[in-house]
Write a protein that holds these residues in place. Structure first.
Motif, PDB file in Angstrom:
ATOM      1  N   ASP A 119       8.707  -3.888   5.111  1.00 35.19           N
ATOM      2  CA  ASP A 119       9.027  -5.275   4.751  1.00 35.19           C
ATOM      3  C   ASP A 119       7.984  -6.248   5.285  1.00 35.19           C
ATOM      4  O   ASP A 119       7.625  -7.221   4.623  1.00 35.19           O
ATOM      5  CB  ASP A 119      10.415  -5.664   5.274  1.00 35.19           C
ATOM      6  CG  ASP A 119      11.538  -5.012   4.488  1.00 35.19           C
ATOM      7  OD1 ASP A 119      11.287  -4.594   3.343  1.00 35.19           O
ATOM      8  OD2 ASP A 119      12.655  -4.903   5.020  1.00 35.19           O
ATOM      9  N   VAL A 120       7.477  -5.986   6.509  1.00 36.23           N
ATOM     10  CA  VAL A 120       6.526  -6.920   7.106  1.00 36.23           C
ATOM     11  C   VAL A 120       5.077  -6.531   6.828  1.00 36.23           C
ATOM     12  O   VAL A 120       4.232  -7.393   6.585  1.00 36.23           O
ATOM     13  CB  VAL A 120       6.766  -7.060   8.627  1.00 36.23           C
ATOM     14  CG1 VAL A 120       6.514  -5.776   9.367  1.00 36.23           C
ATOM     15  CG2 VAL A 120       5.897  -8.175   9.197  1.00 36.23           C
ATOM     16  N   LEU A 121       4.773  -5.229   6.820  1.00 33.66           N
ATOM     17  CA  LEU A 121       3.387  -4.791   6.649  1.00 33.66           C
ATOM     18  C   LEU A 121       3.058  -4.320   5.247  1.00 33.66           C
ATOM     19  O   LEU A 121       1.884  -4.090   4.937  1.00 33.66           O
ATOM     20  CB  LEU A 121       3.073  -3.662   7.644  1.00 33.66           C
ATOM     21  CG  LEU A 121       3.058  -4.022   9.130  1.00 33.66           C
ATOM     22  CD1 LEU A 121       2.738  -2.786   9.971  1.00 33.66           C
ATOM     23  CD2 LEU A 121       2.062  -5.127   9.417  1.00 33.66           C
ATOM     24  N   GLY A 122       4.089  -4.178   4.402  1.00 39.69           N
ATOM     25  CA  GLY A 122       3.840  -3.673   3.064  1.00 39.69           C
ATOM     26  C   GLY A 122       3.216  -2.295   3.126  1.00 39.69           C
ATOM     27  O   GLY A 122       3.623  -1.441   3.917  1.00 39.69           O
ATOM     28  N   ASP A 123       2.183  -2.085   2.318  1.00 37.86           N
ATOM     29  CA  ASP A 123       1.452  -0.815   2.339  1.00 37.86           C
ATOM     30  C   ASP A 123       0.050  -1.023   2.895  1.00 37.86           C
ATOM     31  O   ASP A 123      -0.915  -0.383   2.467  1.00 37.86           O
ATOM     32  CB  ASP A 123       1.373  -0.233   0.911  1.00 37.86           C
ATOM     33  CG  ASP A 123       2.746   0.158   0.380  1.00 37.86           C
ATOM     34  OD1 ASP A 123       3.465   0.870   1.100  1.00 37.86           O
ATOM     35  OD2 ASP A 123       3.094  -0.265  -0.735  1.00 37.86           O
ATOM     36  N   GLY A 124      -0.051  -1.939   3.870  1.00 39.28           N
ATOM     37  CA  GLY A 124      -1.343  -2.232   4.482  1.00 39.28           C
ATOM     38  C   GLY A 124      -1.894  -1.071   5.270  1.00 39.28           C
ATOM     39  O   GLY A 124      -1.232  -0.048   5.469  1.00 39.28           O
ATOM     40  N   PHE A 302      -2.478  -6.092  -2.484  1.00 41.01           N
ATOM     41  CA  PHE A 302      -3.431  -5.272  -1.727  1.00 41.01           C
ATOM     42  C   PHE A 302      -4.091  -6.094  -0.630  1.00 41.01           C
ATOM     43  O   PHE A 302      -4.089  -5.706   0.552  1.00 41.01           O
ATOM     44  CB  PHE A 302      -4.492  -4.703  -2.673  1.00 41.01           C
ATOM     45  CG  PHE A 302      -5.579  -3.929  -1.968  1.00 41.01           C
ATOM     46  CD1 PHE A 302      -5.409  -2.589  -1.662  1.00 41.01           C
ATOM     47  CD2 PHE A 302      -6.775  -4.548  -1.618  1.00 41.01           C
ATOM     48  CE1 PHE A 302      -6.415  -1.871  -1.015  1.00 41.01           C
ATOM     49  CE2 PHE A 302      -7.780  -3.843  -0.973  1.00 41.01           C
ATOM     50  CZ  PHE A 302      -7.601  -2.498  -0.677  1.00 41.01           C
ATOM     51  N   VAL A 303      -4.658  -7.238  -0.989  1.00 41.12           N
ATOM     52  CA  VAL A 303      -5.388  -8.030   0.004  1.00 41.12           C
ATOM     53  C   VAL A 303      -4.435  -8.683   1.006  1.00 41.12           C
ATOM     54  O   VAL A 303      -4.764  -8.828   2.188  1.00 41.12           O
ATOM     55  CB  VAL A 303      -6.288  -9.097  -0.670  1.00 41.12           C
ATOM     56  CG1 VAL A 303      -7.412  -8.429  -1.423  1.00 41.12           C
ATOM     57  CG2 VAL A 303      -5.501 -10.022  -1.566  1.00 41.12           C
ATOM     58  N   ILE A 304      -3.227  -9.075   0.564  1.00 37.39           N
ATOM     59  CA  ILE A 304      -2.264  -9.682   1.491  1.00 37.39           C
ATOM     60  C   ILE A 304      -1.815  -8.651   2.533  1.00 37.39           C
ATOM     61  O   ILE A 304      -1.778  -8.936   3.734  1.00 37.39           O
ATOM     62  CB  ILE A 304      -1.049 -10.243   0.736  1.00 37.39           C
ATOM     63  CG1 ILE A 304      -1.449 -11.525  -0.016  1.00 37.39           C
ATOM     64  CG2 ILE A 304       0.099 -10.560   1.709  1.00 37.39           C
ATOM     65  CD1 ILE A 304      -0.367 -12.065  -0.925  1.00 37.39           C
ATOM     66  N   ASP A 305      -1.496  -7.432   2.082  1.00 37.98           N
ATOM     67  CA  ASP A 305      -1.057  -6.388   3.011  1.00 37.98           C
ATOM     68  C   ASP A 305      -2.128  -6.082   4.045  1.00 37.98           C
ATOM     69  O   ASP A 305      -1.841  -5.963   5.245  1.00 37.98           O
ATOM     70  CB  ASP A 305      -0.719  -5.102   2.241  1.00 37.98           C
ATOM     71  CG  ASP A 305       0.609  -5.201   1.492  1.00 37.98           C
ATOM     72  OD1 ASP A 305       1.349  -6.161   1.740  1.00 37.98           O
ATOM     73  OD2 ASP A 305       0.880  -4.299   0.662  1.00 37.98           O
ATOM     74  N   ILE A 306      -3.358  -5.953   3.603  1.00 38.99           N
ATOM     75  CA  ILE A 306      -4.419  -5.558   4.530  1.00 38.99           C
ATOM     76  C   ILE A 306      -4.747  -6.683   5.504  1.00 38.99           C
ATOM     77  O   ILE A 306      -4.969  -6.461   6.693  1.00 38.99           O
ATOM     78  CB  ILE A 306      -5.681  -5.092   3.742  1.00 38.99           C
ATOM     79  CG1 ILE A 306      -6.601  -4.298   4.656  1.00 38.99           C
ATOM     80  CG2 ILE A 306      -6.431  -6.238   3.120  1.00 38.99           C
ATOM     81  CD1 ILE A 306      -7.729  -3.596   3.905  1.00 38.99           C
TER      82      ILE A 306
END
Length: 510
Positions: A119-124, A302-306
């Motif tokens: 929920d907080v980190l996504g797939d980062g 993608f960029v938000i998670d990372i």
């Protein structure tokens, strides 16, 4: 989650804890405890494993698990969790190399970690394995190795030190105010990493008291804190039910994450607009987000998670390390005097640039020695994806949690000698061959000192972390002496941050 699944979860949520309590009562009244295998090791009971010993030591769980590792001949201990589950704790460098490098593919973040933090980190990058992690690692590695990013980091840190941190400390010193140094350093680190990652100034640290509130920073803190609390729930179905019904802490978490990600989306869209107006990709800003977007990675999620992953790592690791560092300097005034002397010799009256801090060998050694005692990530857990045998013969079954323990390793006599309890930066230094006063830094094997991880997931930001820490140390000690407000004998009241790190479930240094 369907209604049937929820009903099934609720049934387990109500019935299983009830059975657990009933069995506990019967067990304690009618069953004598088995003799412990060693006075230094916890008792192991049927069904419950060593849960009661763990619960009794929950307030000092890092030190307690470190003691288990240190009291084991091979620096590896198999902890018995409830219902027959096992968890390996190790401080054996050969095992650490086995886990982090030699058999890297066999030890992943694991399903529990990824589900709990998605929920907080996504797939980062800090919440992924396999191909997804490889892609993000390649993209990030390319950007972190550029000279221009290093220069940008130096500029950001220098501005934050001179325009906010030093004026704040000067104001506090003049008024003889007591400040929360841990909070100040967290604010400092948060502003830095937001500028480096997003090109956004959070303005969380003010050059004067009182410190401001910042909606994005507070939402981010809430998201990390509540996510970390999920690991402390004995039955994970508890937080899942709260999330399904959107109640309690999970409702608060959903609001916090929504604020964080919505804010991040606004910045991404603004950056995309700015890039579309640039004449060429080379003219893009130096922050990580602009670099990712200009290199063709335009997918928002993608960029938000990372970027969120990097904010989490950058916000807490350096601030935790520096908090402990200043406390240790206070306890060891002779080391503090040597650090201050080097700072005054190597840097001018206003700034300590990259070349200056690179020459601060004793300061660098003292930071390494501080992190030996208090690594920002005291322990890190992986999940075995297949059966395996560690280098010391420890058998690992598929699905087992395997935790390597940097905090314990920094206290092992076999790694650091009989003087390991001493705060001695000289253990990292070698005298010049010509007999002069100049020191040479001697690095340690990464698997004996895995403070920045090791192997394929070794920390990308290690060099930048040292740059930031040495720049802060130089800026502070050139003008100030940091003294704890607590009376002597009161002990340290600093805790590892964020709370994720207390659980051994850490985004870590990928």
């Amino acid at each position: 989650m369907s209604c049937f699944d929820l009903f099934s979860s609720l049934s387990h949520f109500i019935l299983f804890p009830s059975l657990f309590i009933i069995i506990s009562v019967v067990f304690f009244f009618f069953k004598s405890p088995p003799p412990p295998s060693s006075k230094n090791l916890p008792k192991v009971y049927p069904i419950f494993g060593s849960y009661f010993s763990f619960f009794a030591n929950i307030e000092r769980r890092i030190d307690w698990t470190a003691d288990l590792v240190r009291n084991s001949p091979s620096a590896t201990y198999i902890f018995h969790r409830p219902l027959g589950h096992r968890q390996v704790f190790t401080g054996n460098p050969a095992n650490v190399q086995h886990i982090l490098k030699t058999h890297f593919a066999k030890y992943e973040k694991g399903g529990v970690f990824k589900t709990t933090l998605r929920d907080v980190l996504g797939d980062g990058i800090f919440n992924s394995d396999g191909e997804s992690w490889k892609i993000q690692r390649q993209v990030s590695s390319h950007e972190f190795n550029t000279r221009s990013l290093r220069k940008f980091v130096e500029t950001v840190v220098d501005a934050e030190v001179n325009e906010r941190l030093v004026p704040l400390l000067a104001s506090a010193a003049k008024s003889r105010s007591v400040i929360d140094m841990q909070d100040i350093l967290q604010r400092f680190a948060f502003d830095n990493i937001c500028k480096i990652a997003f090109g956004f100034d959070a303005k969380y640290l003010s050059p004067s008291l009182p410190q401001p509130r910042a909606k994005f920073a507070e939402a981010f803190e809430d998201a990390v804190r509540i996510s970390s609390e999920r690991f402390r729930v004995f039955f994970s179905v508890t937080w899942r039910i709260k999330r399904f019904f959107n109640i309690g802490s999970e409702k608060h978490l959903r609001v916090a994450i929504s604020e964080v990600r919505e804010f991040a989306k606004q910045i991404v869209r603004e950056k995309k607009r700015e890039l579309s107006e640039k004449s060429s990709p080379e003219s893009a800003a130096d922050d990580l987000l602009s670099r990712f977007l200009s290199s063709g990675h335009s997918d928002e999620d993608f960029v938000i998670d990372i970027v969120i992953s990097f904010i989490l790592a950058g916000r807490d690791t350096t601030s935790a390390a520096l908090t402990w560092y200043f406390w240790l300097l206070h306890k060891n005034p002779e080391v503090e005097a040597k650090v201050r002397g080097e700072i005054m010799e190597k840097s001018d009256a206003h700034a300590a640039g990259y070349d200056d801090v690179k020459e601060m060998v004793y300061t660098h050694a003292s930071l390494c020695e501080s992190m030996r005692f208090y690594p920002p990530v005291p322990l890190d857990t992986k999940e075995a994806v297949s059966d395996d045998v560690l280098e010391d013969g420890t058998v690992v079954k598929k699905g087992m949690w395997v935790t390597y323990h940097p905090y314990a390793m920094g206290r092992l006599e076999q790694l650091w000698g009989k003087d390991w309890p001493e705060f001695r930066p000289e253990r990292w230094l070698r005298a010049a061959e010509d007999g002069g006063e100049k020191w040479t830094f001697v690095n340690r094997d990464a698997f004996s000192y895995p403070v920045f991880q090791a192997g394929p997931r070794v920390c990308l930001g290690k060099e930048m972390a040292f740059l930031q820490m040495k720049r802060v140390v130089a800026g502070v000690l050139r003008r100030f002496k940091v003294v704890p407000a607590a009376e002597e004998g009161g002990g340290a009241v600093v805790h590892f941050v964020p709370e994720l790190q207390d659980e051994g479930w850490v985004p870590g240094e990928d």
